[in-house]
Enzyme design. Structure first.
Site, mmCIF file in Angstrom:
data_model
loop_
_atom_site.group_PDB
_atom_site.id
_atom_site.type_symbol
_atom_site.label_atom_id
_atom_site.label_comp_id
_atom_site.label_asym_id
_atom_site.label_seq_id
_atom_site.Cartn_x
_atom_site.Cartn_y
_atom_site.Cartn_z
ATOM 1 C CE LYS A 58 3.038 2.973 2.364
ATOM 2 N NZ LYS A 58 2.062 2.036 3.044
ATOM 3 N NE ARG A 73 3.204 -1.006 -2.825
ATOM 4 C CZ ARG A 73 2.498 -0.018 -2.884
ATOM 5 N NH1 ARG A 73 2.975 1.131 -2.775
ATOM 6 N NH2 ARG A 73 0.900 -0.021 -3.030
ATOM 7 N NE ARG A 97 -6.886 4.088 3.355
ATOM 8 C CZ ARG A 97 -5.481 3.845 3.023
ATOM 9 N NH1 ARG A 97 -4.440 4.347 3.853
ATOM 10 N NH2 ARG A 97 -5.562 3.104 2.144
ATOM 11 N NE ARG A 146 -6.739 3.645 -1.529
ATOM 12 C CZ ARG A 146 -5.526 3.806 -1.477
ATOM 13 N NH1 ARG A 146 -5.060 4.908 -0.647
ATOM 14 N NH2 ARG A 146 -4.933 2.848 -1.507
ATOM 15 N NE ARG A 151 -3.927 -1.626 -0.919
ATOM 16 C CZ ARG A 151 -4.456 -0.812 -0.374
ATOM 17 N NH1 ARG A 151 -5.804 -1.119 0.225
ATOM 18 N NH2 ARG A 151 -3.923 0.378 -0.008
#
Ligand code: AMP
Length: 218
Positions: free
Chosen positions: A16, A91, A128, A160, A171
């Site tokens: 995204k 969300r 990532r 992160r 998540r």
């Protein structure tokens, strides 16, 4: 020209952020990422940042009220007058309803679901790395990740906390429970388009641009 407000849905790691950055540039509209806004607040150690840091690190959702307020304020800024690419918001159904109230019923022109299987997003999220300054995204094997320095801005490239395994699982669970119902919400309104997010980033961008143009939105 009507306002080009687009919602981009997709599991964490679906691409995204990358795609929204490209589309924002192509259509000259801002990329509004509630995750980026909240991370900036945490980094600045503002009262809002202190309120949400632990929740975010654990991979849980912050309160609907709080993010709705953030987005409401963001839409008040001049650069959002032509529209916005919404990434990570809404969300929950409650947030989607609040967005309709905020923008009016025909405010959202399209909802794009970047569809990617769980196995692929899990792999993408664990590898990532991101620049803390400009948000550029790298893979753990990229030189920027290995050296810890962003080639775009010189900022620190880090992993992160919520890209670590336990938080990833949490998540993805929250996405399935709270956010997947939004697919039906936008489908009912005739606004949902599904794009295969497992393709290369360039192929995904081309597919998105094609959908936006087919619908006569830009
Ligand atoms: P993201 O970068 O979109 O994955 O967001 C990172 C974290 O910010 C999420 O795991 C949540 O803790 C929080 N967050 C971002 N957007 C929202 C939202 N719309 N509603 C609730 N929490 C959010």
């Amino acid at each position: 020209m009507p306002r080009l407000n687009l919602v981009v849905l997709g599991k964490q790691g679906a691409g995204k952020g990358t795609q929204c950055k490209r589309l924002a540039e192509a259509y000259a509209i801002p990329h509004v990422s509630t995750g980026d806004m909240l991370r900036a607040a945490v980094k600045a150690d503002s009262p809002l940042g202190r309120e949400v840091a632990a929740i975010m690190d654990a991979g849980a959702l912050v309160s609907d009220d709080l993010v709705i307020r953030l987005v409401d304020q963001r839409f008040g800024e001049p650069d959002a007058s032509r529209g916005a690419l919404l990434d990570g918001f809404p969300r929950t159904i409650l947030q989607a309803e609040a967005l309709e109230t905020l923008l009016g019923e025909d405010g959202i022109k399209l909802c794009i679901n970047l569809d990617v299987p769980v196995s692929l997003v899990t792999e993408r999220l664990s590898s990532r790395r991101v620049c803390q300054e400009c948000g550029n995204i790298y893979k753990d094997t990229d030189i920027e990740a290995i050296s810890g320095t962003c080639s775009n801005c010189g900022g620190d490239v880090i992993q992160r906390k919520d890209d670590q395994p336990e938080a990833i699982a949490k998540r993805l669970e929250a996405y399935e429970r709270d956010t997947e119902p939004l697919l039906a919400f936008y489908q009912e309104r005739g606004l949902l388009v599904v794009v295969d997010g497992a393709q290369s980033p360039d192929e995904v961008t081309a597919a998105l641009v094609a959908v936006i143009s087919e619908r006569g939105l830009a």
